[in-house]
Design an enzyme around this catalytic site. Sequence first.
Site, PDB file in Angstrom:
ATOM      1  N   LYS A   1     -11.591  -7.058   0.674  1.00 47.46           N
ATOM      2  CA  LYS A   1     -10.357  -6.969   1.458  1.00 47.46           C
ATOM      3  C   LYS A   1     -10.647  -7.485   2.863  1.00 47.46           C
ATOM      4  CE  LYS A   1      -6.834  -3.317   1.439  1.00 47.46           C
ATOM      5  NZ  LYS A   1      -6.684  -1.854   1.451  1.00 47.46           N
TER       6      LYS A   1
HETATM    7  O1  G3P Z   1      -2.965   0.290   1.204  1.00 53.65           O
HETATM    8  C1  G3P Z   1      -2.650   0.443   2.559  1.00 53.65           C
HETATM    9  C2  G3P Z   1      -2.279   1.841   2.829  1.00 53.65           C
HETATM   10  O2  G3P Z   1      -3.409   2.663   2.723  1.00 53.65           O
HETATM   11  C3  G3P Z   1      -1.623   2.085   4.120  1.00 53.65           C
HETATM   12  O3  G3P Z   1      -0.793   3.170   3.924  1.00 53.65           O
HETATM   13  O4  G3P Z   1       0.568   5.090   4.525  1.00 53.65           O
HETATM   14  O5  G3P Z   1      -1.404   4.424   5.950  1.00 53.65           O
HETATM   15  O6  G3P Z   1       0.654   3.048   5.947  1.00 53.65           O
HETATM   16  P1  G3P Z   1      -0.213   3.967   5.165  1.00 53.65           P
END
Ligand code: G3P
Length: 218
Positions: free
Chosen positions: A83
């Site tokens: 990634k």
């Molecule tokens: O895959 C990306 C994810 O982990 C981000 O999620 O909820 O932290 O915006 P969030």
Amino acid sequence: MKFFIDTADVGEIRDLAATGMVDGVTTNPSLILKSGRDINEVTKEICSIVDGPVSAEVTATEAEAMIAEGRHLAALAPNIAVKVPLTWDGLKACKALTDDGNMVNVTLCFSANQALLAAKAGATFISPFIGRLDDIGLDGMELISEIRQIYDNYGFETQILSASIRTVNHVKAAALIGSDVATVPPGVLRKLADHPLTDKGLEAFLSDWAKTGQQILK
Ligand code: G3P
């Protein structure tokens, strides 16, 4: 649509993998922090549980250093997707790492033009962050639609991996648009099977069944 789970918690991954619904896993530095584990050890363990792609994120910010970290991560297991962030250095690293034959997931995508660049750099996956766009009053799902249209216009094979999913409605909307993958937190994946009418209907069936006095297996 494939489901990846967005966690580095091996307990959750083992539990959900047993449902047969887990096609891959995504991690990031914040999720590694939350796991409290060493990135190399926990990533290898996740790769031994799940056959599909497991995203592991580089933390360098310059292309050459990202490529070195990416090659190291890719050597941990055959199902690693490296990634990289959506920066010019990340795009350069994406090109080099895909040229090596690795899967690459370009993350932190917030615009259709960024997604176009990632596809041109050969990304295996593009990760648009839906929830974080919604957080600032924008429409995360509109971005998924735009990327779907652009990729279809030109036949790009980069898979749309809808990320930063917070709700079951995000999952449904991503599926309706034709997102290739949704990476979902474990709690959201579990909620996909829930419906109050399922619970109520089952309760009624079981109550009536008890009154028959029968057993299916004698
Ligand atoms: O895959 C990306 C994810 O982990 C981000 O999620 O909820 O932290 O915006 P969030």
